[in-house]
Design an enzyme around this catalytic site. Structure first.
Site, mmCIF file in Angstrom:
data_model
loop_
_atom_site.group_PDB
_atom_site.id
_atom_site.type_symbol
_atom_site.label_atom_id
_atom_site.label_comp_id
_atom_site.label_asym_id
_atom_site.label_seq_id
_atom_site.Cartn_x
_atom_site.Cartn_y
_atom_site.Cartn_z
ATOM 1 N N LYS A 469 0.819 -1.223 0.000
ATOM 2 C CA LYS A 469 0.000 0.000 0.000
ATOM 3 C C LYS A 469 0.845 1.261 0.000
ATOM 4 O O LYS A 469 0.479 2.273 0.596
ATOM 5 C CB LYS A 469 -0.970 0.015 1.182
ATOM 6 C CG LYS A 469 -1.780 -1.257 1.378
ATOM 7 C CD LYS A 469 -2.453 -1.740 0.094
ATOM 8 C CE LYS A 469 -3.519 -0.779 -0.406
ATOM 9 N NZ LYS A 469 -4.157 -1.264 -1.666
ATOM 10 N N THR A 472 3.753 0.158 -4.758
ATOM 11 C CA THR A 472 4.656 -0.820 -5.376
ATOM 12 C C THR A 472 4.116 -1.335 -6.710
ATOM 13 O O THR A 472 4.897 -1.622 -7.622
ATOM 14 C CB THR A 472 4.891 -2.008 -4.427
ATOM 15 O OG1 THR A 472 3.633 -2.566 -4.028
ATOM 16 C CG2 THR A 472 5.654 -1.565 -3.193
ATOM 17 N N LYS A 688 -7.097 -0.454 -7.751
ATOM 18 C CA LYS A 688 -6.154 0.593 -7.361
ATOM 19 C C LYS A 688 -6.828 1.960 -7.440
ATOM 20 O O LYS A 688 -7.643 2.221 -8.323
ATOM 21 C CB LYS A 688 -4.910 0.563 -8.270
ATOM 22 C CG LYS A 688 -4.185 -0.784 -8.268
ATOM 23 C CD LYS A 688 -3.688 -1.170 -6.885
ATOM 24 C CE LYS A 688 -2.986 -2.528 -6.888
ATOM 25 N NZ LYS A 688 -2.543 -2.916 -5.542
ATOM 26 N N GLY A 689 -6.446 2.817 -6.530
ATOM 27 C CA GLY A 689 -6.990 4.164 -6.512
ATOM 28 C C GLY A 689 -8.426 4.230 -6.028
ATOM 29 O O GLY A 689 -9.205 5.069 -6.489
ATOM 30 N N ARG A 690 -8.801 3.339 -5.121
ATOM 31 C CA ARG A 690 -10.171 3.346 -4.596
ATOM 32 C C ARG A 690 -10.472 4.657 -3.880
ATOM 33 O O ARG A 690 -9.599 5.246 -3.260
ATOM 34 C CB ARG A 690 -10.368 2.199 -3.598
ATOM 35 C CG ARG A 690 -10.324 0.810 -4.198
ATOM 36 C CD ARG A 690 -10.758 -0.207 -3.141
ATOM 37 N NE ARG A 690 -10.549 -1.566 -3.617
ATOM 38 C CZ ARG A 690 -9.473 -2.281 -3.335
ATOM 39 N NH1 ARG A 690 -8.520 -1.757 -2.592
ATOM 40 N NH2 ARG A 690 -9.357 -3.508 -3.795
ATOM 41 N N LYS A 691 -11.710 5.070 -3.942
ATOM 42 C CA LYS A 691 -12.167 6.244 -3.200
ATOM 43 C C LYS A 691 -12.795 5.775 -1.893
ATOM 44 O O LYS A 691 -13.660 4.896 -1.896
ATOM 45 C CB LYS A 691 -13.196 7.031 -4.020
ATOM 46 C CG LYS A 691 -12.706 7.479 -5.389
ATOM 47 C CD LYS A 691 -11.570 8.488 -5.276
ATOM 48 C CE LYS A 691 -11.150 8.978 -6.659
ATOM 49 N NZ LYS A 691 -10.015 9.937 -6.576
#
Length: 737
Positions: A469, A472, A688-691
């Site tokens: 997290k 990577t 990836k990039g969750r809100k």
């Protein structure tokens, strides 16, 4: 009657004929043995009268002590049984030789580049000394920087820590050298002969005093002399010409000339309160390796000592060859680590030994065979049936090895039946019940017997170790955009991560690991790597990775540990972790010891990886600082092109790839993506990039307090490594004030 007489006569003749044939057979065998080979290694000689008395270096006269030792400490601060090795460079030969001795003896050590005028590595931690011994590859580096010397001197005296240092002359060395702050004179480049181990030296433990006649190898020696009684000769030698005034320098002074010159000296610490052992050559000379083992033992009060007991077992291979019913079965075999001894199925004649007979004799007389027994409490040697026929090289080798060991060491040699030896081995080394895979190509002996179809070129040249997290996966995809960089094949269970060094996959062996990597088309320019984000906080991963990939470079990404903890919590909620769904983030991070096990487990996965300094120091215990790159994960997110330029320089990969033209920011995703032909983009997956909601202030304040000390330690570490502080760390440190 006549028939009986004839029978007796014929029987007599037959017996005489058989006896004659046996005699002729013996004569032919003797002729074959002594004309086809001539094993003529002389057994080691004992001390001669010239070596029977310890000789002073020079007449004593008192000198003022700039740092009087003062009263002895009633109780010195404790130190860890670890050796600090300060080398000239990561690949210097002497530095590698020192490390090889420490590794073979299983002594814990840490290798650092010796600072010229930079900072020394931290010597203490919470009042406890980190090192029980300091070893300098170059004595002049110990003598170089006044500030470091003062700090080190204070540590040595307060903790009772000693120094081992080496000086190897070069053609540019001045004839005479004086060390600052010590009453010691160095003479460079003498040519010497007849090495003599002084019998009165208190240093000796494994080593037995004696004289080795003949020229010492090379002309890059250094001899020591002093006018203070703190110094004692340990190893001495004569100038080769033995003429009046022999030696180097315009004014040889006391201790030179035709007399004995000290090439290894012991400083008893009477002058400034610090004990030392100084070597006037490298470890290419076998007696120096033997004396180094004794020096480490003596200077650490036997805390780092091999003892005197040795068990040796000679294994004769080809035991599975024989008549049906007489061969051993797999169930009869117990496996222990074995050593090669230079005898193979084809080495049956002394004169035809690979490299010549002198190579075998060199291995016996202080070389590889001798050092194997010296540095291993238990040695199991692999030989073959063919070594015991023909020239009897098997018997020749081990008879002379034992004789040499008994002449030059105080070792007590024993043997045991294989099963008993196995029990003893694992009593001594319980950790070796689990394997530690090493690079098979680093040892020529292993490479020679390894399958020709295998290649170490399939091992990665660098690793991305996490933590999780921190970005990577983005770094992984950016690296794959480079034309010279490729990664492992995906795993059906762990996707792009192999997770070899930190899981039970490790017990599947290096063949299993290497199958994940392609054979590079160009071993010089192609860079293989793997990314396993769980490696960073793992205790098992650093020693395992360093054993197999000692020259690999290591990349780690760091973001604000509070944000990392919260991101992991949200990641677990998205994967419907029961504890993450049941408890709030604040409940997780503030849970007490009596909390349910599932809650404590989630808390540990949230908080533990964020102690960045602790985990980074663990990796630095196995990898030198110049092989580790710490990346600012926040900068990777905001300016990936600049970060990737730094990564390319660190790896030394070519050609230079222009990430500024290959990346574009996707406002919908909120991060940078790969720009493809036709204006299309390739971004990270949906996971990836969750809100998710921002962290509540109470949890943020708790984590700022929790990570206060770890962040301070990280700032000290980055300062020591000469790396800039990331912006998030500067912000957190301002809260401390």
């Amino acid at each position: 009657m006549t028939v009986a007489v004839h029978l007796r006569r014929h029987l007599r003749r037959l017996l005489l004929l058989l006896a004659s044939c046996c005699l002729l057979s013996l004569l032919f065998s003797a002729y074959f043995l002594f004309t086809n080979s001539a094993p003529a290694l002389q057994l080691a000689q004992s001390a001669e009268p010239a070596c029977s008395q310890p000789l002073p270096l020079s007449p004593y006269r008192p000198l003022p002590d700039p740092n009087p030792p003062g009263p002895p400490h009633a109780r010195r601060p404790p130190t860890e049984p670890v050796v600090l090795v300060l080398v000239e460079s990561q690949y210097s030969q002497l530095g590698q030789d020192i490390v090889a001795v420490l590794e073979a003896a299983r002594f814990r050590f840490r290798m650092e580049i010796a600072p010229g005028k930079g900072d020394l590595p931290p010597l203490t931690e919470q009042g406890r000394g980190r090192y029980a011994l300091v070893v300098y590859e170059n004595l002049l580096k110990y003598d170089a920087d006044a500030w470091n010397r003062q700090l080190l001197q204070r540590y040595l005296r307060e903790h009772g820590v000693a120094v081992v240092a080496f000086y190897r002359s070069t053609e540019n060395s001045p004839p005479l050298l004086r060390l600052r702050g010590l009453p010691l004179l160095l003479r460079t480049n003498p040519t010497l002969r007849d090495a003599c181990v002084a019998p009165g030296s208190p240093l000796l433990h494994v080593t037995r005093p004696g004289l080795e006649p003949g020229a010492l190898p090379g002309d890059d020696w250094t001899s020591f002399s002093s006018n203070h009684s703190s110094y004692r000769a340990v190893l001495q030698a004569r100038p080769r010409d033995s003429g009046p005034g022999a030696g180097s320098g315009d004014n040889p002074g006391p201790g030179s000339g035709a007399g004995l010159q000290a090439t290894v000296v012991q400083d008893l610490g009477l002058y400034d309160g610090v004990q030392r052992v100084l070597f006037g050559h490298g470890l290419g000379y076998w007696l120096h390796r033997l004396l180094l083992v004794d020096a480490i033992s003596y200077l650490t009060d036997r805390r780092l000592s091999l003892g005197l007991e040795r068990h040796v077992l000679v294994d004769i291979d080809d035991i599975f060859v024989g008549k049906e019913g007489t061969r051993m079965n797999p169930k009869d075999v117990k496996v222990l680590p074995r050593q090669t001894c230079g005898l193979f199925t084809h080495t049956i004649y002394y004169k035809e030994y690979p490299g010549g007979p002198k190579e075998l004799d060199k291995s016996i007389r202080g070389g590889e065979l001798f050092l194997t027994v010296l540095l291993n409490p238990i040695s199991i040697f692999m030989t073959h049936l063919s070594n015991y026929g023909n020239d009897r090289l098997g018997l020749y080798t081990f008879v002379h090895l034992v004789s040499f060991l008994q002449t030059w060491t105080n070792l007590k040699l024993h043997t045991l039946p294989p099963l008993q030896l196995a029990h003893k081995y694992f009593q001594l080394f319980p950790d070796q019940r689990h394997p530690l895979w090493q690079n098979p190509c680093d040892d020529k002996r292993h490479k020679d017997i390894w399958s020709k179809e295998k290649t170490c070129d399939r091992l990665p040249r660098f690793m991305v170790i996490g933590p999780q997290k921190t970005g990577t996966t983005a770094l992984y995809l950016f690296l794959l955009m480079h034309p010279s960089i490729s990664s492992n094949y995906p795993s059906p269970k762990t996707f792009e991560e192999v997770q070899f060094f930190n899981t039970n996959n490790y017990h599947k062996g290096i063949d299993w690991y290497m199958e994940f990597f392609p054979v590079p088309s160009n071993v010089t320019t192609d860079f293989l790597f793997e990314k396993s984000a769980n490696y960073f906080p793992s205790e098992e991963a650093p020693p395992r990775a360093a054993a197999l990939l000692p020259k690999a470079k290591v990349l780690t990404l760091l973001i604000n540990p509070s944000d990392r903890a919260y991101s992991w919590y949200q990641h677990q909620r998205a994967h419907e972790d029961h504890a993450a769904l049941r408890f709030t983030f604040y409940d997780v991070i503030s849970a007490h010891r009596g909390a349910p096990a599932e809650l404590r487990s989630l808390q540990n996965r949230c908080l533990s990886p964020g102690s960045y300094a602790t985990h980074t120091e663990r990796w630095l215990a196995f990898y030198p600082a110049n092989q580790l790159l710490i990346i600012d994960g926040q900068q990777l997110r905001s300016d990936p092109a600049a970060v990737m330029d730094e990564v390319q320089r660190f790896l030394g990969v070519t050609p230079h790839f222009n990430y500024s033209q290959a990346l574009t920011f996707d406002p919908q995703k909120g991060f940078w993506c790969q720009l493809l032909d036709g204006g299309r983009t390739k971004c990270l997956g949906k996971s990836k990039g969750r809100k998710y909601p921002p962290m509540d202030p109470e949890a943020r304040a708790f984590l700022s307090r929790y990570y206060r000390e770890p962040n301070v330690e990280l700032s000290k570490l980055l300062h020591r490594l000469g790396q800039p502080l990331p912006s998030w760390l500067r912000e957190e440190l301002q809260k401390v004030r």
